[in-house]
Design a protein around this motif. Structure first.
Motif, short mmCIF file in Angstrom:
data_model
loop_
_atom_site.label_atom_id
_atom_site.label_comp_id
_atom_site.label_asym_id
_atom_site.label_seq_id
_atom_site.Cartn_x
_atom_site.Cartn_y
_atom_site.Cartn_z
N ASP A 1 4.71 6.94 -1.34
CA ASP A 1 4.42 5.71 -2.06
C ASP A 1 4.86 4.47 -1.28
O ASP A 1 4.25 3.40 -1.41
CB ASP A 1 5.08 5.72 -3.44
CG ASP A 1 4.37 6.63 -4.42
OD1 ASP A 1 3.18 6.96 -4.18
OD2 ASP A 1 5.00 7.03 -5.41
N ASP A 2 5.90 4.60 -0.48
CA ASP A 2 6.35 3.47 0.34
C ASP A 2 5.28 3.04 1.34
O ASP A 2 5.31 1.92 1.83
CB ASP A 2 7.63 3.82 1.10
CG ASP A 2 8.85 3.85 0.21
OD1 ASP A 2 8.78 3.32 -0.93
OD2 ASP A 2 9.88 4.40 0.64
N LEU A 3 4.34 3.94 1.65
CA LEU A 3 3.27 3.63 2.61
C LEU A 3 1.91 3.50 1.95
O LEU A 3 0.89 3.49 2.62
CB LEU A 3 3.21 4.73 3.69
CG LEU A 3 4.40 4.75 4.64
CD1 LEU A 3 4.34 5.97 5.54
CD2 LEU A 3 4.45 3.48 5.46
N ARG A 4 1.91 3.37 0.63
CA ARG A 4 0.64 3.23 -0.09
C ARG A 4 -0.11 2.01 0.44
O ARG A 4 0.48 0.98 0.73
CB ARG A 4 0.93 3.08 -1.58
CG ARG A 4 -0.32 3.12 -2.42
CD ARG A 4 -0.07 3.10 -3.92
NE ARG A 4 1.10 2.36 -4.33
CZ ARG A 4 2.13 2.93 -4.98
NH1 ARG A 4 2.12 4.21 -5.26
NH2 ARG A 4 3.15 2.19 -5.35
N ASN A 5 -1.41 2.16 0.60
CA ASN A 5 -2.29 1.09 1.09
C ASN A 5 -2.02 0.71 2.54
O ASN A 5 -2.29 -0.40 2.95
CB ASN A 5 -2.20 -0.15 0.19
CG ASN A 5 -2.61 0.15 -1.23
OD1 ASN A 5 -3.55 0.90 -1.46
ND2 ASN A 5 -1.88 -0.39 -2.18
N THR A 6 -1.44 1.63 3.31
CA THR A 6 -1.19 1.40 4.73
C THR A 6 -1.95 2.48 5.51
O THR A 6 -1.59 3.64 5.45
CB THR A 6 0.32 1.52 5.04
OG1 THR A 6 1.03 0.64 4.19
CG2 THR A 6 0.60 1.20 6.48
N PRO A 7 -3.00 2.09 6.24
CA PRO A 7 -3.74 3.09 7.02
C PRO A 7 -2.83 3.75 8.05
O PRO A 7 -1.94 3.09 8.57
CB PRO A 7 -4.84 2.26 7.71
CG PRO A 7 -4.94 1.00 6.92
CD PRO A 7 -3.58 0.76 6.36
N PRO A 8 -3.01 5.01 8.40
CA PRO A 8 -4.00 5.94 7.85
C PRO A 8 -3.50 6.68 6.61
O PRO A 8 -4.16 7.58 6.14
CB PRO A 8 -4.22 6.91 9.00
CG PRO A 8 -2.91 6.97 9.68
CD PRO A 8 -2.32 5.59 9.54
N THR A 9 -2.34 6.32 6.08
CA THR A 9 -1.85 6.97 4.85
C THR A 9 -2.31 6.17 3.64
O THR A 9 -1.57 6.02 2.67
CB THR A 9 -0.32 7.09 4.87
OG1 THR A 9 0.24 5.80 5.13
CG2 THR A 9 0.16 8.08 5.89
N ASP A 10 -3.51 5.71 3.68
CA ASP A 10 -4.08 4.85 2.66
C ASP A 10 -4.38 5.65 1.40
O ASP A 10 -5.51 6.09 1.19
CB ASP A 10 -5.34 4.19 3.21
CG ASP A 10 -5.81 3.05 2.36
OD1 ASP A 10 -5.08 2.62 1.47
OD2 ASP A 10 -6.94 2.58 2.60
N ILE A 11 -3.35 5.86 0.59
CA ILE A 11 -3.51 6.64 -0.65
C ILE A 11 -3.46 5.69 -1.84
O ILE A 11 -2.88 4.60 -1.77
CB ILE A 11 -2.44 7.74 -0.77
CG1 ILE A 11 -1.04 7.14 -0.74
CG2 ILE A 11 -2.60 8.78 0.32
CD1 ILE A 11 0.06 8.13 -1.02
N LEU A 12 -4.04 6.12 -2.93
CA LEU A 12 -4.03 5.31 -4.15
C LEU A 12 -2.72 5.46 -4.92
O LEU A 12 -2.28 4.53 -5.57
CB LEU A 12 -5.20 5.71 -5.04
CG LEU A 12 -6.59 5.51 -4.44
CD1 LEU A 12 -7.66 6.10 -5.35
CD2 LEU A 12 -6.83 4.04 -4.17
N GLY A 13 -2.13 6.64 -4.84
CA GLY A 13 -0.88 6.91 -5.54
C GLY A 13 -0.55 8.38 -5.49
O GLY A 13 -1.31 9.18 -4.95
N THR A 14 0.58 8.73 -6.06
CA THR A 14 1.04 10.12 -6.05
C THR A 14 1.51 10.53 -7.44
O THR A 14 1.89 9.69 -8.26
CB THR A 14 2.21 10.34 -5.08
OG1 THR A 14 3.31 9.52 -5.48
CG2 THR A 14 1.82 10.03 -3.65
N ILE A 15 1.49 11.84 -7.66
CA ILE A 15 2.12 12.46 -8.82
C ILE A 15 2.97 13.59 -8.26
O ILE A 15 2.51 14.35 -7.41
CB ILE A 15 1.10 13.00 -9.83
CG1 ILE A 15 0.29 11.86 -10.44
CG2 ILE A 15 1.82 13.80 -10.93
CD1 ILE A 15 -0.76 12.33 -11.43
N ALA A 16 4.20 13.67 -8.72
CA ALA A 16 5.11 14.68 -8.17
C ALA A 16 5.64 15.60 -9.25
O ALA A 16 5.88 15.18 -10.38
CB ALA A 16 6.28 14.01 -7.46
#
Length: 156
Positions: A112-127
Motif C-alpha cells: 500500500d505504501d507504493l500504491r499508484n507508483t509504477p510498476p507496482t501500480d495497484i488499486l489496493g490490497t486486502i490482507a
C-alpha cells in the motif's frame, strides 16, 4: 563501546539468530562483551527499526526488515517480500501473495505504501492471516505487478 558499534552488533545478532525475548538478546550481547540496560536496548531496537513479529510457528521473534534504506518504501517492500513471501499467483486482475502465517497485513501495508507508483501500480490490497490480494486495473497490469514482485523475491 560506541553506539554505532553496539547497534551494528545488535543488527548482526538479529540477522544470525532467532531471538524471541530481550533477555535472549541481552545474553547474545553479553557474549560480545556488551552490557546494556533495557532502556538502551529498547531505544536501539526502535532506532534500528527492529520489530517483534510472529514467525511461521506463531512464536514472536525480533526481525529487521529494512536494511540500508529505511526511508525508502520500495526497499522496505523488497525486504518484506524476501522475508515473508511464500509464493505469488495471478487470477485475472488479482495478484495473490501467500506469506508466512501472521504476515499478510504486514506485506499488504508495504504494498500500500507504493500504491499508484509504477510498476507496482495497484488499486489496493486486502490482507488475511497469510494471504494478500492486490487489486489491479487489468489482467495485463496484474501480470506486470506479479512479474515485478517476483523479480525481487528469493523464496527461502
Amino acid at each position: 563501546m560506541k553506539k554505532k558499534e553496539r547497534q551494528a552488533i545488535l543488527s548482526k545478532i538479529i540477522q544470525e539468530h532467532l531471538v524471541h525475548t530481550q533477555e535472549e538478546l541481552q545474553g547474545y550481547l553479553h557474549e560480545y562483551g556488551l552490557k546494556t540496560t533495557q532502556a538502551t536496548l529498547s531505544r536501539d531496537l526502535r532506532e534500528l527499526k527492529i520489530t517483534k513479529m510472529r514467525d511461521e510457528y506463531g512464536k514472536s521473534r525480533y526481525l529487521k526488515l529494512s536494511t540500508e534504506t529505511t526511508g525508502d518504501a520500495q526497499a522496505r517492500l523488497f525486504s518484506a517480500l524476501k522475508t515473508v513471501t511464500k509464493s505469488i499467483d495471478i487470477v485475472e486482475f488479482l495478484v495473490i501473495i501467500h506469506t508466512s502465517p501472521s504476515y499478510g497485513n504486514f506485506l499488504a501495508a508495504a504494498l500500500d505504501d507504493l500504491r499508484n507508483t509504477p510498476p507496482t501500480d495497484i488499486l489496493g490490497t486486502i490482507a488475511g492471516h497469510d494471504t494478500v490480494v492486490a487489486f489491479c486495473q487489468s489482467a495485463t497490469q496484474a501480470q506486470t505487478v506479479a512479474g515485478f514482485l517476483s523479480d525481487h523475491l528469493r523464496l527461502q
